[in-house]
Write a protein that holds these residues in place. Sequence first.
Motif, PDB file in Angstrom:
ATOM      1  N   ALA A 182      11.681  52.325 -73.957  1.00 45.14           N
ATOM      2  CA  ALA A 182      12.172  52.614 -75.415  1.00 45.14           C
ATOM      3  C   ALA A 182      12.670  51.902 -76.319  1.00 45.14           C
ATOM      4  N   LEU A 183      13.046  49.919 -76.264  1.00 41.09           N
ATOM      5  CA  LEU A 183      13.139  49.224 -76.859  1.00 41.09           C
ATOM      6  C   LEU A 183      12.038  48.929 -77.371  1.00 41.09           C
ATOM      7  N   LEU A 184      11.245  48.848 -76.893  1.00 39.54           N
ATOM      8  CA  LEU A 184       9.533  48.642 -77.139  1.00 39.54           C
ATOM      9  C   LEU A 184       9.602  48.957 -78.562  1.00 39.54           C
ATOM     10  N   ALA A 185       9.521  50.519 -78.710  1.00 41.21           N
ATOM     11  CA  ALA A 185       9.436  50.941 -79.963  1.00 41.21           C
ATOM     12  C   ALA A 185       9.851  50.320 -80.676  1.00 41.21           C
ATOM     13  N   SER A 186      10.978  49.952 -80.891  1.00 41.26           N
ATOM     14  CA  SER A 186      11.469  49.254 -82.306  1.00 41.26           C
ATOM     15  C   SER A 186      11.579  48.164 -82.080  1.00 41.26           C
ATOM     16  N   LEU A 187      11.631  47.404 -81.172  1.00 40.43           N
ATOM     17  CA  LEU A 187      11.701  46.221 -80.922  1.00 40.43           C
ATOM     18  C   LEU A 187      10.249  45.531 -81.340  1.00 40.43           C
ATOM     19  N   PRO A 188       9.902  44.249 -81.268  1.00 40.23           N
ATOM     20  CA  PRO A 188       8.582  43.607 -81.216  1.00 40.23           C
ATOM     21  C   PRO A 188       8.543  42.679 -79.513  1.00 40.23           C
ATOM     22  N   ALA A 189       6.889  42.780 -79.001  1.00 35.97           N
ATOM     23  CA  ALA A 189       7.032  43.367 -77.349  1.00 35.97           C
ATOM     24  C   ALA A 189       7.823  41.665 -77.406  1.00 35.97           C
ATOM     25  N   ASP A 190       7.295  40.573 -78.319  1.00 32.44           N
ATOM     26  CA  ASP A 190       7.837  39.318 -77.582  1.00 32.44           C
ATOM     27  C   ASP A 190       9.553  39.024 -77.503  1.00 32.44           C
ATOM     28  N   THR A 191      10.031  40.443 -78.363  1.00 32.31           N
ATOM     29  CA  THR A 191      11.177  39.707 -77.588  1.00 32.31           C
ATOM     30  C   THR A 191      11.988  39.015 -76.651  1.00 32.31           C
ATOM     31  N   PRO A 192      13.119  38.034 -76.864  1.00 30.67           N
ATOM     32  CA  PRO A 192      13.044  37.463 -75.449  1.00 30.67           C
ATOM     33  C   PRO A 192      14.269  38.539 -74.776  1.00 30.67           C
TER      34      PRO A 192
END
Length: 271
Positions: A182-192
């Motif tokens: 769900a978060l990957l739909a809004s945040l970059p894949a490399d978000t720590p």
Amino acid sequence: MNTNTGKVTLLSAGPGELDLLTLKAAKALAAADVVLLDDLANPDIVTLAPQARVIRVGKRGGCRSTPQAFIERMMRRYALKGLHVVRVKGGEALLFGRAGEELAALREAGVAVEIVNGISSGFAAAAGLGISLTHRRHCHGVSFVTAHTEDHGEPDWAALAATRTTLAIYMGMRRIGKIADALLASLPADTPAAVVQWAGGADERRLLTRLDRLADDAMKAGFESPAVILVGSAIGESVERVWGDGDANRDASPATHAGELLTDAAIAHAA
């Protein structure tokens, strides 16, 4: 208010270690007649309440738990007998501990209530990682969120991601895959991202990774509840701390270095 009644103290036991208790908490325990002990609190906390009757009222997700209504009835009953009841809650009593329901029930019954604050596992997790949850280089705040709503639904992950705050996610290990997706739909894949199990305790474990590998890495490393999930660019500061420039141990095993478990992705982030 019936002045002949006792009182209830909603006591925050912190993340585990007894030396993280406040002095006010220790004094309340020493004066307790009855201790209602949460399942996530350090069981050795009862040594600080030598005169009290101890009743275990465990509440754990996915496990057999003491009904909330029963806990509230016990608090009212003992307090109305003139006793000092200490309701021990893991972490911070006012954060995802159902304190609101207990406060309402006790006030309705005319029972005096005292609140003793403590360290939440989200803060203990950040301390273990050596980071600030509100590092101004990365964010303007932190959002504390439970992974499921009262009706067993999902939080609005898109709205939470849009805040650009550090996300401290509680009670999320059983659905960590859904959360990450769900978060990957809004945040970059490399978000720590990080998972800290038993934060603040002697058995604390830490995993540093990135959002697109969060669920797989946590599963492979055997992380499970109780754990806090942290997501946001501020988490990357922990990677820099462990694998910063000039670190002579940069080629050491990630599983043993500085007590951290870093994935290949986390190491690449710091490179």
